[in-house]
Design an enzyme around this catalytic site. Structure first.
Site, mmCIF file in Angstrom:
data_model
loop_
_atom_site.group_PDB
_atom_site.id
_atom_site.type_symbol
_atom_site.label_atom_id
_atom_site.label_comp_id
_atom_site.label_asym_id
_atom_site.label_seq_id
_atom_site.Cartn_x
_atom_site.Cartn_y
_atom_site.Cartn_z
ATOM 1 C CD GLU A 42 -2.996 -0.719 -0.053
ATOM 2 O OE1 GLU A 42 -3.289 0.453 -0.322
ATOM 3 O OE2 GLU A 42 -3.390 -1.686 -0.724
ATOM 4 C CB CYS A 208 -19.041 4.987 -19.699
ATOM 5 S SG CYS A 208 -18.233 6.393 -18.922
ATOM 6 C CB CYS A 211 -18.390 1.259 -16.272
ATOM 7 S SG CYS A 211 -18.426 1.640 -14.511
HETATM 8 S S1 SF4 Z 1 -18.161 5.184 -12.907
HETATM 9 FE FE1 SF4 Z 1 -18.293 3.956 -14.780
HETATM 10 S S2 SF4 Z 1 -19.976 4.807 -15.944
HETATM 11 FE FE2 SF4 Z 1 -19.369 6.320 -14.412
HETATM 12 S S3 SF4 Z 1 -17.888 7.649 -15.410
HETATM 13 FE FE3 SF4 Z 1 -16.742 6.045 -14.407
HETATM 14 S S4 SF4 Z 1 -16.471 4.479 -16.002
HETATM 15 FE FE4 SF4 Z 1 -18.126 5.815 -16.666
#
Ligand code: SF4
Length: 359
Positions: A42, A208, A211
């Site tokens: 860490e 995203c 994600c």
């Molecule tokens: S949490 Fe996931 S969906 Fe939201 S901005 Fe980050 S990568 Fe994109």
């Protein structure tokens, strides 16, 4: 918080499931509950990429396999195993922390985050990570990667290093854990937050579309990924200059130990001079009439708070007595350089001059 529809109760379970399939599984510090090994990883991982840390971590553990060995070593023995990783206060605190654990904790690493956070160089987030990985303690972490995920998912505005924003982030992270089901796998959840921030919710190109949080993520829904976390106003780094002298005597180089605390505290640097007059005086002291001082190619080393322009000079005098330098200085044999704790730019200068010493 701008997200009016976050999935707070499902957040931790979603991250945990994702980590078990897509997260990192085989790093050298995973699969152990030994708090010493977890703590070392860490601290090394603060400000440093995983790929860089792996070799340092393995060499460090081979030399200091447990807390007692580290506590009983001198700082001079420890620093070569950190040289090149940067942020040297981490190594000094690590060493000091091992001594405190041996003196005040009977050589046993404390196992709850509140006690761990009292140790030198360990903040709240690192303490929570150590406790989560070693004993499954249910405490939130909040490092740079996690801040990015939380600010985007929950829509939290404000500079993340400012106290008010940090408090909102910590409260949100606590609320997520309060809402999570009992028996949450804290190793997978904690690792998952780190992995999601570093592999998927990255700074400039968040993934995203793959994600696990996309459905309820505020930044994705409102296309604000590049506005969160709120960017800090860019400050221009001050520029500093110094001259460094490579003074060679046959097969020895003059090095000077840097004072602690300081940017390179505990490391061995080339002697540095702030003015041409001081440099000239040093060239006269360590050089010879037969071989005038040579100016080498300059370089710039970037620190967090300033940029250092280094002007290296080289002198040779093979007739000096090796016992002459000042107390903080010593003559180091060329074949010892490889194992000496050198700051990165000093190592680069010496590697350029004496490649065989580092082969
Ligand atoms: S949490 Fe996931 S969906 Fe939201 S901005 Fe980050 S990568 Fe994109």
């Amino acid at each position: 918080m701008l997200n009016s529809n976050p999935d707070i109760s499902g957040f931790a379970a979603t991250i945990t499931s994702w980590q078990k399939v897509h997260g990192r599984q085989h790093l050298p510090w995973q699969g152990t509950q030994d708090p010493y090994r977890i703590w070392l990883s860490e601290i090394m991982l603060q400000q440093t990429q995983v790929a860089t840390v792996i070799g340092y971590y393995q060499r460090f553990l081979a030399r200091f396999p447990d807390i007692q060995t580290l506590a009983h070593a001198s700082q001079d023995e420890v620093m070569p195993y950190w040289a090149g990783l940067g942020y040297y206060a981490r190594a000094r605190n690590l060493h000091r922390c091992a001594q405190v654990i041996c003196q005040d904790w009977g050589g046993q690493f404390p196992l709850n985050s509140q006690d761990i956070a009292t140790l030198p160089g360990i903040g709240r987030s690192t303490a929570a990570a150590i406790a989560a990985f070693s004993v499954q303690e249910r405490s939130p972490i909040m490092d740079g990667n996690v801040k990015r995920v939380f600010t985007r998912y929950f829509g939290i505005e404000g500079i993340t290093s400012e106290r008010a924003t940090e408090q909102v982030l910590w409260r949100t992270a606590e609320a997520v854990l309060d809402a999570a089901p009992p028996g949450l796998d804290m190793t997978a959840y904690t690792q998952g937050l780190m992995d999601l921030g570093s592999q998927c919710c990255t700074r400039s190109r968040p993934g995203c579309e793959v994600c696990p949080l996309l459905q309820h993520c505020y930044a994705r829904i409102h296309a604000r990924q590049h506005e969160l976390p709120t960017p800090r106003k860019k400050k221009t780094s001050p520029e500093r200059q110094c001259r460094m002298l490579v003074a060679r005597n046959a097969d020895h180089i003059l090095l000077e130990q840097q004072v602690s605390p300081g940017i390179w505290g505990g490391l061995w640097s080339l002697p540095r001079y702030d003015s041409d007059e001081d440099l000239q005086a040093a060239c006269c002291r360590w050089g010879s009439h037969d071989a005038p001082a040579q100016r080498m190619a300059g370089m710039v080393h970037v620190f967090t708070h300033f940029r250092l322009h280094i002007e290296p000079w080289y002198v040779v005098n093979n007739t000096l007595q090796l016992a002459e330098p000042a107390p903080a200085q010593r003559w180091v044999a060329l074949d010892e350089l490889r194992n000496t704790a050198l700051p990165a730019p000093v190592r680069k200068i010496l590697e350029g001059l004496f490649p065989a010493s580092f082969a």
